[in-house]
Design a protein around this motif. Structure first.
Motif, mmCIF file in Angstrom:
data_model
loop_
_atom_site.group_PDB
_atom_site.id
_atom_site.type_symbol
_atom_site.label_atom_id
_atom_site.label_comp_id
_atom_site.label_asym_id
_atom_site.label_seq_id
_atom_site.Cartn_x
_atom_site.Cartn_y
_atom_site.Cartn_z
ATOM 1 N N LEU A 4 -19.110 24.482 0.429
ATOM 2 C CA LEU A 4 -18.759 23.950 -0.895
ATOM 3 C C LEU A 4 -20.007 23.707 -1.741
ATOM 4 N N LEU A 5 -21.065 23.190 -1.123
ATOM 5 C CA LEU A 5 -22.307 22.944 -1.856
ATOM 6 C C LEU A 5 -22.933 24.252 -2.336
ATOM 7 N N ILE A 6 -22.890 25.280 -1.494
ATOM 8 C CA ILE A 6 -23.419 26.579 -1.920
ATOM 9 C C ILE A 6 -22.572 27.148 -3.048
ATOM 10 N N GLY A 24 -21.939 28.357 -8.712
ATOM 11 C CA GLY A 24 -21.161 28.039 -9.910
ATOM 12 C C GLY A 24 -22.011 27.467 -11.020
ATOM 13 N N PHE A 25 -23.008 26.681 -10.657
ATOM 14 C CA PHE A 25 -23.906 26.109 -11.673
ATOM 15 C C PHE A 25 -24.637 27.207 -12.440
ATOM 16 N N TRP A 26 -25.204 28.170 -11.719
ATOM 17 C CA TRP A 26 -25.968 29.225 -12.381
ATOM 18 C C TRP A 26 -25.080 30.143 -13.202
ATOM 19 N N VAL A 27 -23.847 30.376 -12.721
ATOM 20 C CA VAL A 27 -22.938 31.272 -13.458
ATOM 21 C C VAL A 27 -22.318 30.558 -14.653
ATOM 22 N N ALA A 28 -21.790 29.354 -14.436
ATOM 23 C CA ALA A 28 -21.044 28.666 -15.485
ATOM 24 C C ALA A 28 -21.947 27.941 -16.477
ATOM 25 N N VAL A 77 -16.867 27.760 -6.204
ATOM 26 C CA VAL A 77 -16.683 26.698 -5.216
ATOM 27 C C VAL A 77 -15.643 27.133 -4.181
ATOM 28 N N HIS A 78 -14.541 27.710 -4.654
ATOM 29 C CA HIS A 78 -13.519 28.233 -3.738
ATOM 30 C C HIS A 78 -14.100 29.336 -2.857
ATOM 31 N N MET A 79 -14.938 30.176 -3.434
ATOM 32 C CA MET A 79 -15.543 31.261 -2.662
ATOM 33 C C MET A 79 -16.456 30.709 -1.582
ATOM 34 N N GLY A 80 -17.185 29.641 -1.881
ATOM 35 C CA GLY A 80 -18.031 29.009 -0.880
ATOM 36 C C GLY A 80 -17.210 28.407 0.248
ATOM 37 N N PHE A 81 -16.085 27.782 -0.100
ATOM 38 C CA PHE A 81 -15.198 27.205 0.916
ATOM 39 C C PHE A 81 -14.654 28.290 1.846
ATOM 40 N N LEU A 82 -14.173 29.381 1.284
ATOM 41 C CA LEU A 82 -13.604 30.461 2.100
ATOM 42 C C LEU A 82 -14.685 31.170 2.915
ATOM 43 N N SER A 83 -15.890 31.250 2.380
ATOM 44 C CA SER A 83 -16.995 31.825 3.161
ATOM 45 C C SER A 83 -17.282 30.975 4.392
#
Length: 406
Positions: free
Chosen positions: A120-122, A127-131, A306-312
């Motif tokens: 989630l942190l990753i 998300g910070f850099w993209v959004a 964030v969702h992508m980090g969770f699923l990863s």
């Protein structure tokens, strides 16, 4: 004469409605048809080995990570982004999880929870850099791919073997045989299969009622019946394979299949039944129009990663459990398999179009190709070549179908 003419007109309208429904959903039906053809071809080429119970269970366990990553990737692609870092995240988060258990003596359940938090942190980092910084997702995750692959090499070294039998059982064990064996079949698996048929039939009937309730024209009843019958036959066949796998001590429904099924259902609900899901499609369809309509596009982009980090993180745990060892090279080309599964499953290259069930079917296409060619003893280089050609063909079909509609 008037009654005959009315009957003829009604039949003509029904035929036209059925044809238009099939035409509108030709892409989805074509994907399922292609999967069936591929399965039949490899079943013949492998002389019946592909669809033996144990081989089918192996297919699920070995490709669970692709499905898990494809669930998140399809949402990212719908919103016109891409994530190239998921393979490196699987290696890095898997390495963190292994180190926590083996070097620091952390309980395996707590280690999994910490690994999910790391994911989630990753996701927040990307998300910070993209959004917020508005750096394209392609560049952000390309950097992430390099960063976390390097970090995984630093923290893992050569390898970290897993000694916890409970943790390894996540990918290898089955649900408890609480209902006993019904002859040669696992009772619990049969009950779960019947429940899946009932739930699918209920969902299709409920969908028709909802469409009629809002004043729209539902698909022809014959199409709905065909869907239910086809799905029931497919579920019965899969139930048979699972229920007859293993022996009196092991066999039935793999735990990993249950985890994947829960994720698929949950994220399909998020994408199709929630405001966040509608915003993803709106952003992918026309980002400028979404901004003008009041959608917080930056928030959508941030939450996607964030969702992508969770699923990863979930995929990392699944892979670590199956391999029983963390290595710096784990997750190589996982991002390619996930992206290919989405495009094969009907996700549009330009964004705005895609479904999670389609991505799952695409993942199974990739998995069957891998499994079938592996059984046949085909060289790895040839396997990659064939997968590349399948991906190219899928994208070409998508582009040509759009040209016809225009």
């Amino acid at each position: 004469m008037s009654k005959n003419r009315l009957a003829q007109d009604t039949k003509g309208e029904q035929k036209s409605s059925i044809l238009s429904t099939i035409t509108d959903n030709a892409r989805q039906y074509g994907i399922v048809g292609a999967l069936i053809v591929i399965v039949v071809v490899f079943q013949i080429l492998t002389k019946g080995v592909l669809l033996t119970p144990n081989s089918f269970v192996s297919l699920i366990q070995q490709n669970a990570y692709v499905i898990i990553l494809a669930i998140g990737m399809v949402m990212v692609i719908i919103a016109t982004h891409i994530d190239l870092s998921v393979g490196s995240l699987v290696a890095f988060i898997g390495g963190v999880c292994a180190l926590l258990m083996e070097r620091y003596g952390v309980n395996w359940v707590l280690a999994i929870a910490i690994s999910i938090v790391v994911g989630l942190l990753i996701g927040c980092w990307h998300g910070f850099w993209v959004a917020r910084m508005e750096i394209p997702g392609f560049i952000t995750t390309l950097a992430g791919m390099l960063i976390f692959r390097g970090l995984s090499t630093v923290i893992v070294g050569e390898s970290v073997p897993i000694t916890s039998d409970a943790f390894r059982g996540i990918a290898r064990n089955y649900l408890p045989n609480i209902l006993g064996w019904w002859g040669p079949f696992d009772g619990l698996t049969i009950v779960l299969g019947l429940m899946c048929i009932a739930l699918f039939a209920w969902s299709q009937i409920n969908k028709r009622k909802h469409v009629e309730k809002v004043g729209l024209v539902p698909e022809p009843l014959s199409i709905t019946v065909c869907k239910i019958v086809f799905a029931a036959l497919a579920i019965i066949f899969v139930t048979y394979l699972l229920a007859s796998s293993g022996n009196s001590e092991m066999g039935g429904t793999p735990i990993m299949l249950v985890i994947v099924a829960i994720l698929v259902v949950a994220y399909n609900f998020i994408l199709t039944k929630t405001v966040f899901g509608r915003h993803i499609y709106a952003v992918g369809g026309n980002r400028k129009a979404a901004i003008l309509s009041g959608i917080d596009v930056k928030r959508v982009d941030f939450c996607l990663f964030v969702h992508m980090g969770f699923l990863s993180a979930i995929a990392a745990v699944a892979m670590l459990s199956r391999l029983a060892s963390a290595t710096a090279q784990a997750g190589m080309e996982f991002e390619m398999d996930a992206i290919a599964s989405c495009f094969i499953g009907g996700t549009a290259v330009t964004g705005g179009v895609g479904t999670i069930p389609g991505a799952v079917v695409g993942a199974f296409v990739m998995g069957v190709i891998n499994q079938g060619l592996s059984i046949m003893g085909v060289d790895t280089a040839i396997v990659k070549t064939i997968k590349g050609l399948v991906l190219l063909a899928a994208v070409a079909v998508d582009i040509m179908s759009k040209r016809r509609k225009r």
